[in-house]
Write an enzyme that holds these catalytic residues in place. Structure first.
Site, PDB file in Angstrom:
ATOM      1  N   SER A 138       0.862  -1.190   0.000  1.00 36.21           N
ATOM      2  CA  SER A 138       0.000   0.000   0.000  1.00 36.21           C
ATOM      3  C   SER A 138       0.889   1.227   0.000  1.00 36.21           C
ATOM      4  CB  SER A 138      -0.900   0.010   1.238  1.00 36.21           C
ATOM      5  OG  SER A 138      -1.504   1.275   1.427  1.00 36.21           O
ATOM      6  N   TYR A 151      -2.402  -0.430  10.363  1.00 35.52           N
ATOM      7  CA  TYR A 151      -2.470  -0.825   8.953  1.00 35.52           C
ATOM      8  C   TYR A 151      -1.164  -0.463   8.239  1.00 35.52           C
ATOM      9  CZ  TYR A 151      -4.016  -1.018   4.098  1.00 35.52           C
ATOM     10  OH  TYR A 151      -4.129  -1.301   2.757  1.00 35.52           O
TER      11      TYR A 151
END
Length: 254
Positions: A138, A151
């Site tokens: 990501s 995250y």
């Protein structure tokens, strides 16, 4: 170009969103896809699309955080030419607000789940002459994003696992790369907006879309197109590389 005919591909978390798009397009390019997923209904919907489009695939119920279950499934599949580590969960929170339970859940799925699949798959790839590994990282792995503490930590780990696996197994004809998307329009995004902004969903969708300099979210199919290339023979000279696919987010916001 980019034919995957005769290849065996394993995709984790392929019940929806990016994972589903990757499973469908890999099958369209000729790969036999094995879907590892905890949501049986969603996985079967993906499998239905794969078959309707002329592809071939199988579903395996699997909690990727359970190493013995992961190893058993991979050994049953036996030959794996392509591994897509896509399964993951999101979380919103800072170091202060993130609970231990949420932190542990992110670790078990986003980090240990990737490790478990690598641990189970790499011996099979070595046994059968090599393969392609693609991890879903990501943009959060490469820069700070507010309220994404756990995250971001997990995706940074995925990015570094990509680099170390690429180096450790470069002489075994195994390549390992990662993709780092920015915001992608998936059912998760729609659900998040509906839950948190029920009275102004269209306005929030537009606001989130424009956080990317290009002015919109990515489509899952756009991520899948990059995945096809990185899993193909045409990309055999590429390893240890992360590919941001972010509408200019990293470079144009820095």
């Amino acid at each position: 170009m980019f034919s995957l005919k005769g290849k065996i591909a394993v995709i984790t978390g392929a019940g929806s969103g990016i994972g589903r798009a990757i499973a469908v397009v890999l099958a369209e390019q000729g790969a036999v896809v094995h879907i590892l997923e905890v949501d049986e209904k969603a996985a079967n919907e993906t499998l239905k699309t794969v078959i309707e489009n002329g592809g071939k695939g199988y579903f395996h119920w699997c909690d990727v955080s359970n190493q013995s279950a992961v190893v058993e499934i991979f050994n049953r599949i036996d030959r794996v030419d392509i591994l897509i580590n896509n399964a993951g969960v999101a979380h919103i929170g800072t170091a202060e607000s993130t609970s231990e339970a949420d932190f542990d859940r992110i670790y078990r799925i986003n980090i240990k789940g990737v490790y478990n699949c690598l641990h189970a798959c790499i011996p099979l790839m070595k046994k059968h002459g090599g393969g392609r590994i693609l991890n879903m990282a990501s943009i959060a792995a490469s820069l700070g994003i507010s309220d994404r503490f756990a995250y971001s930590m997990s995706k940074a780990a995925v990015l570094n696992m990509t680099l170390t696996v690429a180096k450790d197994f470069i002489n075994d004809n195994i390549t390992c790369n990662s993709i780092s998307p920015a915001r992608v329009h998936t059912p998760f995004v729609d659900g998040f907006i509906a839950k948190n902004f029920p009275d102004n969903q269209e306005e929030m969708f537009e606001k989130l879309s424009k956080t990317q300099p290009i002015g919109r979210m990515a489509k899952p199919e756009e991520i899948a197109a990059l995945a096809v290339y990185l899993c193909s023979d045409e990309a055999q000279f590429i390893t240890g590389t992360d590919y941001p696919i972010d509408g200019g987010f990293i470079k144009l916001n820095s």
